[in-house]
Design a protein around this motif. Structure first.
Motif, PDB file in Angstrom:
ATOM      1  N   UNK A 150       0.892  -1.136  -0.053  1.00  0.00           N
ATOM      2  CA  UNK A 150       0.182   0.103   0.061  1.00  0.00           C
ATOM      3  C   UNK A 150       0.856   1.222   0.147  1.00  0.00           C
ATOM      4  N   UNK A 151       2.131   1.287   0.841  1.00  0.00           N
ATOM      5  CA  UNK A 151       2.770   2.572   0.653  1.00  0.00           C
ATOM      6  C   UNK A 151       3.364   2.755  -0.686  1.00  0.00           C
ATOM      7  N   UNK A 152       3.833   1.803  -1.390  1.00  0.00           N
ATOM      8  CA  UNK A 152       4.459   1.880  -2.616  1.00  0.00           C
ATOM      9  C   UNK A 152       3.336   2.549  -3.613  1.00  0.00           C
ATOM     10  N   UNK A 153       2.173   1.872  -3.472  1.00  0.00           N
ATOM     11  CA  UNK A 153       0.867   2.534  -4.185  1.00  0.00           C
ATOM     12  C   UNK A 153       0.679   3.931  -3.788  1.00  0.00           C
ATOM     13  N   UNK A 154       0.779   4.254  -2.630  1.00  0.00           N
ATOM     14  CA  UNK A 154       0.612   5.686  -2.247  1.00  0.00           C
ATOM     15  C   UNK A 154       1.529   6.544  -2.656  1.00  0.00           C
TER      16      UNK A 154
END
Length: 70
Positions: A28-32
């Motif tokens: 999720x952090x990478x996507x954000x």
């Protein structure tokens, strides 16, 4: 082999996999960060397109003034 038991086993395994996938937030952090980079890039591109003609005119005036001073 009983197809009903195999089907239930498959559904139980799929449900377990879906629960683990939903609980996993490592990506999720990478996507954000990717979304933030895309948003910032779009803002920069929009700003440059909006003021590009004005900047070109300003640099043309400056260039002309520098040529006259030579």
């Amino acid at each position: 082999m009983n197809p009903t038991v195999s089907h239930r086993s498959f559904l139980a395994g799929a449900g377990s996999l879906l629960r683990r996938f939903a609980a996993d937030d490592r990506g999720a952090t990478v996507v954000e960060y990717g979304l933030l980079v895309a948003l910032i890039s779009a803002a920069i591109a929009g700003t440059l397109l909006a003021i590009g003609d004005e900047m070109n005119a300003d640099f043309t005036i400056i260039s002309g003034a520098l040529r006259k001073s030579e």
